[in-house]
Design a protein around this motif. Structure first.
Motif, PDB file in Angstrom:
ATOM      1  N   ASP A  39      -8.450   7.841  -1.197  1.00 34.92           N
ATOM      2  CA  ASP A  39      -7.716   6.584  -1.249  1.00 34.92           C
ATOM      3  C   ASP A  39      -8.739   5.508  -1.587  1.00 34.92           C
ATOM      4  O   ASP A  39      -9.775   5.397  -0.923  1.00 34.92           O
ATOM      5  CB  ASP A  39      -7.060   6.270   0.098  1.00 34.92           C
ATOM      6  CG  ASP A  39      -5.848   7.148   0.366  1.00 34.92           C
ATOM      7  OD1 ASP A  39      -5.399   7.842  -0.559  1.00 34.92           O
ATOM      8  OD2 ASP A  39      -5.355   7.125   1.503  1.00 34.92           O
ATOM      9  N   MET A  40      -8.457   4.749  -2.638  1.00 34.66           N
ATOM     10  CA  MET A  40      -9.394   3.741  -3.110  1.00 34.66           C
ATOM     11  C   MET A  40      -8.733   2.365  -3.104  1.00 34.66           C
ATOM     12  O   MET A  40      -7.792   2.135  -3.859  1.00 34.66           O
ATOM     13  CB  MET A  40      -9.856   4.073  -4.533  1.00 34.66           C
ATOM     14  CG  MET A  40     -10.619   5.360  -4.648  1.00 34.66           C
ATOM     15  SD  MET A  40     -11.009   5.824  -6.360  1.00 34.66           S
ATOM     16  CE  MET A  40     -11.825   4.380  -6.947  1.00 34.66           C
ATOM     17  N   PRO A  41      -9.231   1.450  -2.230  1.00 37.18           N
ATOM     18  CA  PRO A  41      -8.709   0.084  -2.287  1.00 37.18           C
ATOM     19  C   PRO A  41      -9.320  -0.634  -3.487  1.00 37.18           C
ATOM     20  O   PRO A  41     -10.482  -0.420  -3.834  1.00 37.18           O
ATOM     21  CB  PRO A  41      -9.183  -0.536  -0.971  1.00 37.18           C
ATOM     22  CG  PRO A  41     -10.378   0.259  -0.575  1.00 37.18           C
ATOM     23  CD  PRO A  41     -10.194   1.640  -1.159  1.00 37.18           C
ATOM     24  N   VAL A  73      -4.170  -9.363  -5.032  1.00 40.64           N
ATOM     25  CA  VAL A  73      -3.523  -8.378  -4.174  1.00 40.64           C
ATOM     26  C   VAL A  73      -4.470  -7.179  -4.045  1.00 40.64           C
ATOM     27  O   VAL A  73      -5.119  -6.794  -5.017  1.00 40.64           O
ATOM     28  CB  VAL A  73      -2.144  -7.950  -4.723  1.00 40.64           C
ATOM     29  CG1 VAL A  73      -2.264  -7.288  -6.088  1.00 40.64           C
ATOM     30  CG2 VAL A  73      -1.424  -7.033  -3.757  1.00 40.64           C
ATOM     31  N   ARG A  74      -4.583  -6.656  -2.832  1.00 47.82           N
ATOM     32  CA  ARG A  74      -5.362  -5.430  -2.624  1.00 47.82           C
ATOM     33  C   ARG A  74      -4.372  -4.277  -2.666  1.00 47.82           C
ATOM     34  O   ARG A  74      -3.408  -4.231  -1.903  1.00 47.82           O
ATOM     35  CB  ARG A  74      -6.097  -5.446  -1.296  1.00 47.82           C
ATOM     36  CG  ARG A  74      -6.895  -4.138  -1.079  1.00 47.82           C
ATOM     37  CD  ARG A  74      -7.768  -4.172   0.155  1.00 47.82           C
ATOM     38  NE  ARG A  74      -8.785  -5.201   0.014  1.00 47.82           N
ATOM     39  CZ  ARG A  74      -8.883  -6.283   0.798  1.00 47.82           C
ATOM     40  NH1 ARG A  74      -8.041  -6.473   1.784  1.00 47.82           N
ATOM     41  NH2 ARG A  74      -9.830  -7.173   0.601  1.00 47.82           N
ATOM     42  N   ILE A  75      -4.619  -3.356  -3.579  1.00 45.78           N
ATOM     43  CA  ILE A  75      -3.779  -2.170  -3.725  1.00 45.78           C
ATOM     44  C   ILE A  75      -4.640  -0.963  -3.380  1.00 45.78           C
ATOM     45  O   ILE A  75      -5.712  -0.782  -3.955  1.00 45.78           O
ATOM     46  CB  ILE A  75      -3.243  -2.030  -5.161  1.00 45.78           C
ATOM     47  CG1 ILE A  75      -2.484  -3.291  -5.573  1.00 45.78           C
ATOM     48  CG2 ILE A  75      -2.359  -0.781  -5.284  1.00 45.78           C
ATOM     49  CD1 ILE A  75      -2.124  -3.334  -7.056  1.00 45.78           C
ATOM     50  N   THR A  76      -4.187  -0.171  -2.440  1.00 46.63           N
ATOM     51  CA  THR A  76      -4.873   1.080  -2.131  1.00 46.63           C
ATOM     52  C   THR A  76      -4.146   2.175  -2.895  1.00 46.63           C
ATOM     53  O   THR A  76      -2.934   2.347  -2.764  1.00 46.63           O
ATOM     54  CB  THR A  76      -4.874   1.366  -0.623  1.00 46.63           C
ATOM     55  OG1 THR A  76      -5.542   0.282   0.041  1.00 46.63           O
ATOM     56  CG2 THR A  76      -5.582   2.679  -0.314  1.00 46.63           C
ATOM     57  N   ALA A 109       0.166   4.452  -5.585  1.00 49.10           N
ATOM     58  CA  ALA A 109       0.039   3.302  -4.686  1.00 49.10           C
ATOM     59  C   ALA A 109       0.378   3.719  -3.258  1.00 49.10           C
ATOM     60  O   ALA A 109       1.474   4.189  -2.983  1.00 49.10           O
ATOM     61  CB  ALA A 109       0.937   2.161  -5.142  1.00 49.10           C
ATOM     62  N   VAL A 110      -0.577   3.542  -2.365  1.00 48.91           N
ATOM     63  CA  VAL A 110      -0.409   3.886  -0.959  1.00 48.91           C
ATOM     64  C   VAL A 110       0.035   2.666  -0.168  1.00 48.91           C
ATOM     65  O   VAL A 110       0.927   2.747   0.682  1.00 48.91           O
ATOM     66  CB  VAL A 110      -1.725   4.457  -0.383  1.00 48.91           C
ATOM     67  CG1 VAL A 110      -1.623   4.712   1.111  1.00 48.91           C
ATOM     68  CG2 VAL A 110      -2.134   5.718  -1.129  1.00 48.91           C
ATOM     69  N   SER A 111      -0.590   1.516  -0.440  1.00 46.97           N
ATOM     70  CA  SER A 111      -0.250   0.289   0.273  1.00 46.97           C
ATOM     71  C   SER A 111      -0.687  -0.922  -0.547  1.00 46.97           C
ATOM     72  O   SER A 111      -1.497  -0.799  -1.462  1.00 46.97           O
ATOM     73  CB  SER A 111      -0.919   0.251   1.653  1.00 46.97           C
ATOM     74  OG  SER A 111      -2.325   0.204   1.518  1.00 46.97           O
ATOM     75  N   THR A 112      -0.132  -2.082  -0.181  1.00 43.88           N
ATOM     76  CA  THR A 112      -0.505  -3.336  -0.835  1.00 43.88           C
ATOM     77  C   THR A 112      -0.669  -4.425   0.217  1.00 43.88           C
ATOM     78  O   THR A 112      -0.058  -4.367   1.285  1.00 43.88           O
ATOM     79  CB  THR A 112       0.565  -3.806  -1.840  1.00 43.88           C
ATOM     80  OG1 THR A 112       1.782  -4.045  -1.146  1.00 43.88           O
ATOM     81  CG2 THR A 112       0.792  -2.782  -2.938  1.00 43.88           C
ATOM     82  N   GLU A 113      -1.494  -5.406  -0.120  1.00 45.42           N
ATOM     83  CA  GLU A 113      -1.689  -6.549   0.756  1.00 45.42           C
ATOM     84  C   GLU A 113      -1.963  -7.768  -0.113  1.00 45.42           C
ATOM     85  O   GLU A 113      -2.945  -7.788  -0.873  1.00 45.42           O
ATOM     86  CB  GLU A 113      -2.872  -6.307   1.685  1.00 45.42           C
ATOM     87  CG  GLU A 113      -3.220  -7.486   2.559  1.00 45.42           C
ATOM     88  CD  GLU A 113      -4.524  -7.289   3.328  1.00 45.42           C
ATOM     89  OE1 GLU A 113      -4.846  -8.196   4.106  1.00 45.42           O
ATOM     90  OE2 GLU A 113      -5.201  -6.266   3.149  1.00 45.42           O
ATOM     91  N   GLN A 114      -1.094  -8.764  -0.036  1.00 46.21           N
ATOM     92  CA  GLN A 114      -1.326  -9.995  -0.782  1.00 46.21           C
ATOM     93  C   GLN A 114      -2.460 -10.741  -0.089  1.00 46.21           C
ATOM     94  O   GLN A 114      -2.435 -10.935   1.126  1.00 46.21           O
ATOM     95  CB  GLN A 114      -0.059 -10.847  -0.832  1.00 46.21           C
ATOM     96  CG  GLN A 114      -0.209 -12.027  -1.762  1.00 46.21           C
ATOM     97  CD  GLN A 114       1.122 -12.715  -2.044  1.00 46.21           C
ATOM     98  OE1 GLN A 114       2.172 -12.086  -1.976  1.00 46.21           O
ATOM     99  NE2 GLN A 114       1.055 -13.990  -2.361  1.00 46.21           N
ATOM    100  N   LEU A 115      -3.457 -11.160  -0.852  1.00 50.45           N
ATOM    101  CA  LEU A 115      -4.656 -11.755  -0.273  1.00 50.45           C
ATOM    102  C   LEU A 115      -4.630 -13.278  -0.231  1.00 50.45           C
ATOM    103  O   LEU A 115      -5.476 -13.885   0.427  1.00 50.45           O
ATOM    104  CB  LEU A 115      -5.898 -11.280  -1.040  1.00 50.45           C
ATOM    105  CG  LEU A 115      -6.129  -9.768  -1.020  1.00 50.45           C
ATOM    106  CD1 LEU A 115      -7.330  -9.406  -1.879  1.00 50.45           C
ATOM    107  CD2 LEU A 115      -6.310  -9.272   0.409  1.00 50.45           C
ATOM    108  N   ASP A 116      -3.702 -13.886  -0.941  1.00 48.16           N
ATOM    109  CA  ASP A 116      -3.645 -15.342  -1.007  1.00 48.16           C
ATOM    110  C   ASP A 116      -2.344 -15.844  -0.403  1.00 48.16           C
ATOM    111  O   ASP A 116      -1.290 -15.256  -0.612  1.00 48.16           O
ATOM    112  CB  ASP A 116      -3.728 -15.817  -2.459  1.00 48.16           C
ATOM    113  CG  ASP A 116      -4.962 -15.298  -3.164  1.00 48.16           C
ATOM    114  OD1 ASP A 116      -6.068 -15.605  -2.693  1.00 48.16           O
ATOM    115  OD2 ASP A 116      -4.820 -14.581  -4.177  1.00 48.16           O
TER     116      ASP A 116
END
Length: 149
Positions: free
Chosen positions: A61-63, A51-54, A34-41
């Protein structure tokens, strides 16, 4: 049946483990790919939240977008990939031990490949996860037991 299943015992209460695991911002702290995360809601996390996990697989690196399919605090969570060539399916459980003073975390993971993902899953993803999942659980244990000290 999932491709991979690992369990580890952690010297923390299930509520503490749940609070850490269910905060997606912590993923890069305990999951090696896991490189990064972003909650989408916006709003509280629950079934349907995304959640978008890269992740770093091989040289890329794959989102990927994951959607919660199960969410039963402080015991069960499940996630499913909804886009990208590699779609993970995750089921996790936290079992109380020693009258709730300790926890057993069990994580099951499998993958579905779409398009080029049909090649990536057996050649890159499964070999990486086979090595990574036990280490991820050890990182989780280390993070949680260290923060308790």
């Amino acid at each position: 049946m999932s491709d991979f299943r690992e369990s580890i015992d952690i010297d923390r209460r299930p509520e503490d483990v749940w609070a850490y695991i269910s905060d997606f911002a912590h993923l890069p702290e305990w999951q090696e790919s896991a490189v990064s995360t972003e909650q989408l809601d916006a709003g509280p996390v629950g079934v349907g939240s995304r959640v978008r996990i890269t992740r770093h697989f091989g040289r890329r690196d794959m989102p990927m977008t994951m959607q919660l399919t199960e969410y039963e605090p402080p015991r069960v969570w499940g996630m499913q990939g909804v886009d990208g060539p590699v779609r993970g399916h995750v089921h996790g459980e936290i079992t109380p031990l020693d009258d709730g003073r300790r926890s057993r975390v069990t994580i099951e993971v499998d993958f579905e490949g779409k398009g080029i993902g049909k090649v990536l899953v057996p050649l890159v993803v499964r070999p990486q996860i086979r090595k990574e999942l036990p280490r991820n659980e050890q990182h989780l244990k280390d993070q949680l037991e260290h923060t308790a000290a």
